[in-house]
Design a protein around this motif. Sequence first.
Motif, PDB file in Angstrom:
ATOM      1  N   UNK A  17      -7.180 -10.976  -0.316  1.00 37.48           N
ATOM      2  CA  UNK A  17      -6.324 -12.155  -0.346  1.00 37.48           C
ATOM      3  C   UNK A  17      -6.482 -12.971   0.937  1.00 37.48           C
ATOM      4  N   UNK A  18      -6.473 -12.302   2.076  1.00 37.40           N
ATOM      5  CA  UNK A  18      -6.637 -13.013   3.347  1.00 37.40           C
ATOM      6  C   UNK A  18      -8.022 -13.633   3.447  1.00 37.40           C
ATOM      7  N   UNK A  19      -9.029 -12.931   2.934  1.00 32.90           N
ATOM      8  CA  UNK A  19     -10.385 -13.483   2.939  1.00 32.90           C
ATOM      9  C   UNK A  19     -10.437 -14.767   2.126  1.00 32.90           C
ATOM     10  N   UNK A  20      -9.771 -14.768   0.956  1.00 37.16           N
ATOM     11  CA  UNK A  20      -9.741 -15.977   0.128  1.00 37.16           C
ATOM     12  C   UNK A  20      -9.080 -17.129   0.871  1.00 37.16           C
ATOM     13  N   UNK A  21      -7.984 -16.845   1.542  1.00 39.59           N
ATOM     14  CA  UNK A  21      -7.292 -17.894   2.302  1.00 39.59           C
ATOM     15  C   UNK A  21      -8.150 -18.403   3.458  1.00 39.59           C
TER      16      UNK A  21
END
Length: 563
Positions: free
Chosen positions: A114-118
């Motif tokens: 999720x953080x990578x996507x953001x």
Amino acid sequence: MDGRVLTSWARTAVAGLEARCEEINSLNVFPIPDADTGTNLLFTMRAALEAIDKYAGNDGHQTDVRQVAIALARGAVAGARGNSGVILSQVLRGVAEAAVTGVVDTRTVRTGLLMATNLVTDAVSYLVEGTIVTVLRCAADAAAEFPDDAPVADTARSAADAAAAALARTPGQLDALGTAGVVDAGGLGLVVILDAFVAAVTGERPDRAPIALRVPRRQPSPDSGTESSDVELPDTSDDLAHRGHHSACESSHQDFEVMYLVADTDEARMAELRNALDELGDSTVIVGDGDGGWSVHVHCADAGAAVEAGLDAGRVHRIRVSSFLVDAREQGRLLPPVRTRPDQDDRGIVAVVAGDGAADLFSGEGATVLRCDAAPVTRAQLLGIIRQLGRREVLVLPNGALSAQELVAVSAAARDSRHEVLLLATSSMVQGLASLAVHDPEREAVDDAFAMSEAAAATRWGSLRIARERALTYVGTCEPGDGIGLMGHEVIVIEPDAVAAGKRLVDVVLGAGGELVTLLMGAEAPAGLDTELADHISQRHPGVEVMVYHGGQPGDLLQLGVE
């Protein structure tokens, strides 16, 4: 599981990318079809793996999840190659940001993706669906369905499966992929990396059905939509890369990929840098390593300006500039190699020409003609026709149709150990005709090119046009409808009447002497202009020979060459 599983993941990912590097490269058609996505991902993952020893050390810290994760992220950001490599670095940074529990568990995977996507969403200036970013988001969405206490193996498998399913949908999301009949290259690389994580966690690679990497190509419909085609894409990766490159080069004016690292800066200055790079080019990606370091990536036409913009943001280091066409020649994958037939290893000539009559003149002298009447010639078109000749030696008469920068890039891309491409300094078609007049295929190629270039340089040339609008020139102001005479690219004559302007132009050009005048008449030349000018030369400049040809070129009423 501790930090050692991350090390195992990195090693398995490197091995997987090594095994499928060429396959990923062959699918590369977006954003620039430079056939290096697999190579870039592999270089980036290797840099991440090598950073473990540098930052985590061999003193027991490799069991520390956060220490290893941070090392992977820092190594990937510093060593990132290309668009896809920069995005991969943020996947690893997302894991590093999520690695706070001391173990690799479902929470680490879910939060990390999720953080990578953001991070990627923030890093990429203009997001496009159907790319590695889409595949990453789908993997993150699948992992988000699992609670903290779910087995990490289940979470990892679900994320990888969702990525593979998303990859299969990419040709329907991005026109460049659908037209070429392929899935996204970066997306495939991410699936390989996520499958490597599953293998590191479970000890077994995912047993998935083969993904259809090549799909039926779509052709654009008249309504700018797309429609399916029943024609299957051939398995020849070189052919695929050739088609993809031709399409993209015609739609993009970016010559260089520029990458560098920036230190001693802050987020506000990096935001200003992003705005500056967005003005200079496209495919801008700026990412941080979470420890004050930043990696910058952009495609642009002015590499120097892109680097100068970085200097305003902080301390720039590890600058890497690549030319798409030159790199393509080195890789040997962007376009298929020329196949020289044994009976056709002699010399060929390519001439860029406008007008039916001019085309007949050049082809009659043995040149292969590339027309530029309707639209400017692109680098891809010139490179394509050079390769199609299948000749060991090719002389190019650009006739002023392309810039020096474009010509050098094409020449570098077309030249290899078996093929020599020589550019002649012809700035107009009349100079091209003068050079062809001394062409001798029995000479060595370099000697022939020198003699032809010398003939072109000795030909003073000008042109006669009708002014389309009011403009200020070095010799005064011209009004719409005036006849204007140019010497090279400079206006030297302005007259209300085109015939009068043509006569003055001839007198000025012949004022420095000359024995032969070539008049190449354009499609818009008024009737009788050639006769009037030929008679004027005979009366005012006795002894000067006049050759008149009907070129039919648009724009110029005539081109004039004096030898």
